[in-house]
Design an enzyme around this catalytic site. Sequence first.
Site, PDB file in Angstrom:
ATOM      1  N   SER A  45       0.829  -1.208   0.000  1.00 19.13           N
ATOM      2  CA  SER A  45       0.000   0.000   0.000  1.00 19.13           C
ATOM      3  C   SER A  45       0.861   1.255   0.000  1.00 19.13           C
ATOM      4  O   SER A  45       0.386   2.337  -0.348  1.00 19.13           O
ATOM      5  CB  SER A  45      -0.928   0.005   1.226  1.00 19.13           C
ATOM      6  OG  SER A  45      -0.185  -0.243   2.414  1.00 19.13           O
ATOM      7  N   ASP A  83       5.014  -7.559   2.640  1.00 21.76           N
ATOM      8  CA  ASP A  83       4.179  -7.927   1.496  1.00 21.76           C
ATOM      9  C   ASP A  83       5.045  -8.387   0.328  1.00 21.76           C
ATOM     10  O   ASP A  83       6.024  -7.724  -0.024  1.00 21.76           O
ATOM     11  CB  ASP A  83       3.359  -6.712   1.022  1.00 21.76           C
ATOM     12  CG  ASP A  83       1.916  -6.777   1.473  1.00 21.76           C
ATOM     13  OD1 ASP A  83       1.456  -7.841   1.904  1.00 21.76           O
ATOM     14  OD2 ASP A  83       1.248  -5.732   1.373  1.00 21.76           O
ATOM     15  N   LYS A 112       3.862 -11.908   3.245  1.00 21.59           N
ATOM     16  CA  LYS A 112       2.406 -12.031   3.039  1.00 21.59           C
ATOM     17  C   LYS A 112       2.122 -12.200   1.566  1.00 21.59           C
ATOM     18  O   LYS A 112       2.702 -11.508   0.728  1.00 21.59           O
ATOM     19  CB  LYS A 112       1.660 -10.818   3.584  1.00 21.59           C
ATOM     20  CG  LYS A 112       0.127 -10.933   3.412  1.00 21.59           C
ATOM     21  CD  LYS A 112      -0.623  -9.871   4.195  1.00 21.59           C
ATOM     22  CE  LYS A 112      -0.523  -8.488   3.589  1.00 21.59           C
ATOM     23  NZ  LYS A 112      -1.171  -8.407   2.240  1.00 21.59           N
ATOM     24  N   GLU A 114      -1.080 -12.718  -1.357  1.00 18.34           N
ATOM     25  CA  GLU A 114      -2.501 -12.620  -1.664  1.00 18.34           C
ATOM     26  C   GLU A 114      -2.971 -13.854  -2.439  1.00 18.34           C
ATOM     27  O   GLU A 114      -2.277 -14.316  -3.352  1.00 18.34           O
ATOM     28  CB  GLU A 114      -2.785 -11.368  -2.499  1.00 18.34           C
ATOM     29  CG  GLU A 114      -2.543 -10.067  -1.761  1.00 18.34           C
ATOM     30  CD  GLU A 114      -2.971  -8.844  -2.564  1.00 18.34           C
ATOM     31  OE1 GLU A 114      -3.625  -9.019  -3.611  1.00 18.34           O
ATOM     32  OE2 GLU A 114      -2.642  -7.721  -2.141  1.00 18.34           O
ATOM     33  N   GLU A 181      -9.799  -9.196   3.721  1.00 22.33           N
ATOM     34  CA  GLU A 181     -10.063  -7.798   3.375  1.00 22.33           C
ATOM     35  C   GLU A 181     -11.371  -7.642   2.610  1.00 22.33           C
ATOM     36  O   GLU A 181     -11.748  -8.501   1.802  1.00 22.33           O
ATOM     37  CB  GLU A 181      -8.916  -7.241   2.521  1.00 22.33           C
ATOM     38  CG  GLU A 181      -9.105  -5.776   2.128  1.00 22.33           C
ATOM     39  CD  GLU A 181      -7.873  -5.155   1.500  1.00 22.33           C
ATOM     40  OE1 GLU A 181      -7.946  -3.966   1.128  1.00 22.33           O
ATOM     41  OE2 GLU A 181      -6.839  -5.837   1.385  1.00 22.33           O
TER      42      GLU A 181
END
Length: 263
Positions: A45, A83, A112, A114, A181
Site C-alpha cells: 500500500s 508484502d 504475506k 494474496e 479484506e
Amino acid sequence: MSKKLTISSIKKSKGVKPLVMITAYDALFASLLSESADILLVGDSLNMSFAGKKDTISATLQQMIYHTNAVCAGAPESFIVCDMPFGTYVTKESALENAIEVFQNTSADSVKIEGGADKAHIVKYLTDNGIAVCGHIGLLPQSVRSEGGYKVKGRTETEAKELLADAKAIEEAGAFCMVIEGTKADVAKEVAQSVSIPVIGIGAGADVDGQVLVFSDMLGLFEAFTPKFVKKYLDGASLVKEAVAQYAHEVTNKKFPAEEHTY
C-alpha cells in the site's frame, strides 16, 4: 509491546486477544507505532500512500526490501511482515526465490501473499522451505485491475463458500495467520470461526481475530480518499499543514529562528 511476538504466540492469541496490526513503511513511524501494535505490516500500500500510484501493482521487490529494512531498523522488537509484491510469486519456484531474497536481505519475520485456494500450493512450498507466510484472502488489491475495481466479497452464497474454502486451504498449507479484506462481516466471522489460525480483518467487521489499518489512513494523513472501513483517529493532514504554515509565517516574518534557537 514488552516482548516480541512469535509465530507460536500469534497462533495462540486466537480466541484470547485480538491482534493489532498496522502498516509501517519507515523507521521513524515504525518506532512510534511499535509501542501499540502487535504486528507491523510493510504493505505494498506504500505504493499508493507514498509513491502516489493509483494502485499497488507497480511496487517492486527491491522497493519492499528497502522499506522493510527501514521498518526493521526502527522497530527491532516488533514482529514484521513484508508484502510480496505483484508478480513475485507467479510460480512456487519464483516465490521461494523472491521470499529467500526478502529473508536474506531483511530481518522480516514473515512474508504475506494474496490469494486463496489457488495460491495454497505456493504457500505450502514456502512454508516447507522455512518461509513463514501470512495469507491474504477476500478483496485482493493486487487483482484490482483484473476484477475491474475494489469489490466487496462474500455478497453471495457462492462467494461465501469460496472464502471458506480459501481460508481452509491457506491454513492447511501452513500459514500462521491470514488477512481477510473487504468482506461482508457475517461471512468474515464464519471464516474466522472455521480455521484455527488468527484471521485479521480490514473492512471485514469486528468478529474476527484482529484488525489491520494503513497507518496514514487511520492518522488522517492520506487525503486522496478514505475507504468506508477506515476510522480516522487523528486529523493528521490538517495538523501538519497548520504546523508548516506557522513555520512559514515565522520565517517570512523573521520570528524564526529566535534567540533560543541560535548558537
